[in-house]
Design an enzyme around this catalytic site. Structure first.
Site, PDB file in Angstrom:
ATOM      1  N   ARG A 103      76.714  55.866  62.650  1.00  0.00           N
ATOM      2  CA  ARG A 103      77.453  54.759  62.038  1.00  0.00           C
ATOM      3  C   ARG A 103      78.386  54.196  63.114  1.00  0.00           C
ATOM      4  NH1 ARG A 103      79.221  53.003  56.805  1.00  0.00           N
ATOM      5  NH2 ARG A 103      81.375  52.251  56.788  1.00  0.00           N
ATOM      6  N   HIS A 130      72.279  47.376  57.891  1.00  0.00           N
ATOM      7  CA  HIS A 130      72.731  48.453  56.996  1.00  0.00           C
ATOM      8  C   HIS A 130      71.559  48.851  56.089  1.00  0.00           C
ATOM      9  CE1 HIS A 130      75.358  51.131  55.116  1.00  0.00           C
ATOM     10  NE2 HIS A 130      76.284  50.326  54.639  1.00  0.00           N
ATOM     11  N   GLN A 133      72.023  51.193  52.842  1.00  0.00           N
ATOM     12  CA  GLN A 133      72.656  50.515  51.719  1.00  0.00           C
ATOM     13  C   GLN A 133      71.661  49.636  50.975  1.00  0.00           C
ATOM     14  OE1 GLN A 133      75.973  50.682  50.377  1.00  0.00           O
ATOM     15  NE2 GLN A 133      74.773  49.673  48.776  1.00  0.00           N
ATOM     16  N   ASP A 225      79.921  41.146  49.548  1.00  0.00           N
ATOM     17  CA  ASP A 225      80.502  42.175  50.411  1.00  0.00           C
ATOM     18  C   ASP A 225      81.891  41.685  50.811  1.00  0.00           C
ATOM     19  OD1 ASP A 225      80.876  44.357  52.056  1.00  0.00           O
ATOM     20  OD2 ASP A 225      79.518  43.688  53.630  1.00  0.00           O
ATOM     21  N   CYS A 264      78.465  46.618  48.021  1.00  0.00           N
ATOM     22  CA  CYS A 264      78.278  47.859  48.772  1.00  0.00           C
ATOM     23  C   CYS A 264      79.560  48.678  48.883  1.00  0.00           C
ATOM     24  CB  CYS A 264      77.701  47.563  50.150  1.00  0.00           C
ATOM     25  SG  CYS A 264      78.774  46.562  51.205  1.00  0.00           S
ATOM     26  N   ARG A 292      72.975  55.649  47.045  1.00  0.00           N
ATOM     27  CA  ARG A 292      72.976  55.942  48.482  1.00  0.00           C
ATOM     28  C   ARG A 292      72.522  57.386  48.718  1.00  0.00           C
ATOM     29  NH1 ARG A 292      76.424  53.292  52.052  1.00  0.00           N
ATOM     30  NH2 ARG A 292      75.570  54.765  53.603  1.00  0.00           N
TER      31      ARG A 292
END
Length: 307
Positions: A103, A130, A133, A225, A264, A292
Site C-alpha cells: 500500500r 485500488h 476495493q 470517495d 470506500c 474487502r
C-alpha cells in the site's frame, strides 16, 4: 489469473467472476464458522507507506482465517525508507515470504516489486489503482442487485469525484464485467487520458462528463470517495472544485429507483456525501467494507495457494 494483482486491467472478466464466486464461498464459511485453512503455514508481508484501517485489518485477519500469518512492514522501519532499492528488497523478501501486499503512493513501486521479486504481489492501494476495493464493490453490487454474475450488463455504475485511483479502477472493473460506466470529475481533476482511451473501447457503455447530473441519470449504483486523499495537500482548492460534486438526496432522485450507494471509506459526511444519504445507505457501505476481507482472501488463495 496472472501471478500478481497490480491493477484491475490484470484481470479478465472470467478472473473477476472466479474471485467473486470464491469470495462468496469464503464468506459463507465465515458465516457458518467453517474452518478453511487454504494458506496453512504461508506468510504474507504487508508493506505500508500509507496508513490504513481496512486494508491492514482485512488482510491480517484474512491470512489468519486462511491458516497463515501476516507481517506488518512499515516503510519507516524497512531499509526502503533509508534508500535501499526496491530491486534488493524484493529479492530478499522473496526468500522469506510467500506473497506481499503493498500500500503505497507510486504505481511503479508495485510494478517494480513484481518485476524483481519471485513471489505474488498484491496492490493494496496506489495513487493509480485500488483493485482490491473495486473487487469488494463488485461483490457488494452482486449481492444487492444481481441474481447471477452474467446480469452485470443490465446495470449502470456511476462514480462522482476525483479522477484518481478509485475512478480508474471502477472504470476498468465495471466495463470489464459488462456494466455501463459513467464518470463525473471536475475539469481540474479529470481521469487520465489512458482511462478515457480504455473507456472508448466500450462503445455505448462509457460516459465521461463534468456534469454530475448527466452521470448519475438512471444509475443503479452510485459511488463516491473523499475529495482529498493521503498525500494531497491542496485541500482548500479541492473543496472549491468539488463543491457541486456531493451525493445528496436531490442528486439521488436522478438515479434509478432502488439504486445503491457505495463509498470506500473513510467518508467525510456533508462533503462528498450528505449525512442523510450515508445513513440511508450505511448497510450497503459497511457490507462493502466487510467484503474487502472476503475478496482479498479469494485473491490470496488464487495467487498464493497450491497450484
Amino acid at each position: 489469473m496472472k501471478k500478481h494483482l497490480l491493477k484491475m486491467a490484470d484481470l479478465s472478466k472470467e478472473d473477476i467472476f472466479e474471485i467473486l464466486e470464491l469470495a462468496e464461498k469464503l464468506k459463507d464459511y465465515n458465516k457458518n464458522k467453517v474452518s478453511h485453512y487454504l494458506l496453512k503455514d504461508k506468510t504474507l508481508g504487508m508493506i505500508f507507506a500509507k496508513s490504513s484501517t481496512r486494508t491492514r485489518v482485512s488482510f491480517e485477519v484474512g491470512m489468519s482465517q486462511l491458516g497463515g500469518k501476516a507481517l506488518f512492514l512499515s516503510t519507516n522501519d524497512l531499509q526502503l525508507g533509508r534508500g535501499e532499492p526496491i530491486h534488493d528488497t524484493a529479492k530478499v523478501l522473496s526468500r522469506y515470504l510467500d506473497g506481499v501486499m503493498i500500500r503505497t503512493f507510486a504505481q511503479q513501486d508495485v510494478e517494480d516489486f513484481a518485476k524483481y521479486g519471485d513471489i505474488p504481489v498484491i496492490n493494496g492501494l496506489t495513487d493509480y489503482a485500488h483493485p482490491c476495493q473495486v473487487l469488494a464493490d463488485l461483490l457488494t453490487i452482486k449481492e444487492y442487485k444481481l441474481k447471477k454474475l452474467d446480469d452485470f450488463d443490465k446495470l449502470k455504475l456511476c462514480f462522482i469525484g476525483d479522477g484518481f485511483n478509485m475512478a480508474n479502477s471502477l472504470l476498468v472493473g465495471g466495463l470489464t464485467v459488462g456494466m455501463s460506466v459513467a464518470i463525473a470529475n471536475p475539469k481540474e481533476y479529470e481521469i487520465l487520458q489512458d482511462m478515457k482511451d480504455f473507456g472508448a473501447k466500450f462503445s455505448g457503455k462509457f460516459l465521461f462528463t463534468n456534469s454530475v447530473k448527466e452521470a448519475v441519470k438512471d444509475a443503479d449504483v452510485v459511488i463516491t470517495d473523499a475529495w482529498c486523499s493521503m498525500g494531497q495537500t491542496d485541500k482548500d482548492e479541492r473543496k472549491a472544485a468539488f463543491k457541486d460534486y456531493k451525493i445528496d438526496s436531490n442528486l439521488m432522485k436522478l438515479a434509478n429507483k432502488g439504486a445503491i450507494v457505495q463509498h470506500c471509506l473513510p467518508a467525510y459526511r456533508d462533503e462528498e456525501i450528505s449525512s442523510e444519504i450515508f445513513d440511508l445507505h450505511e448497510n450497503e457501505i459497511f457490507d462493502e467494507a466487510e467484503n474487502r476481507l472476503h475478496v482479498q482472501k479469494a485473491v490470496m488463495v488464487k495467487l498464493m495457494g497450491e497450484k
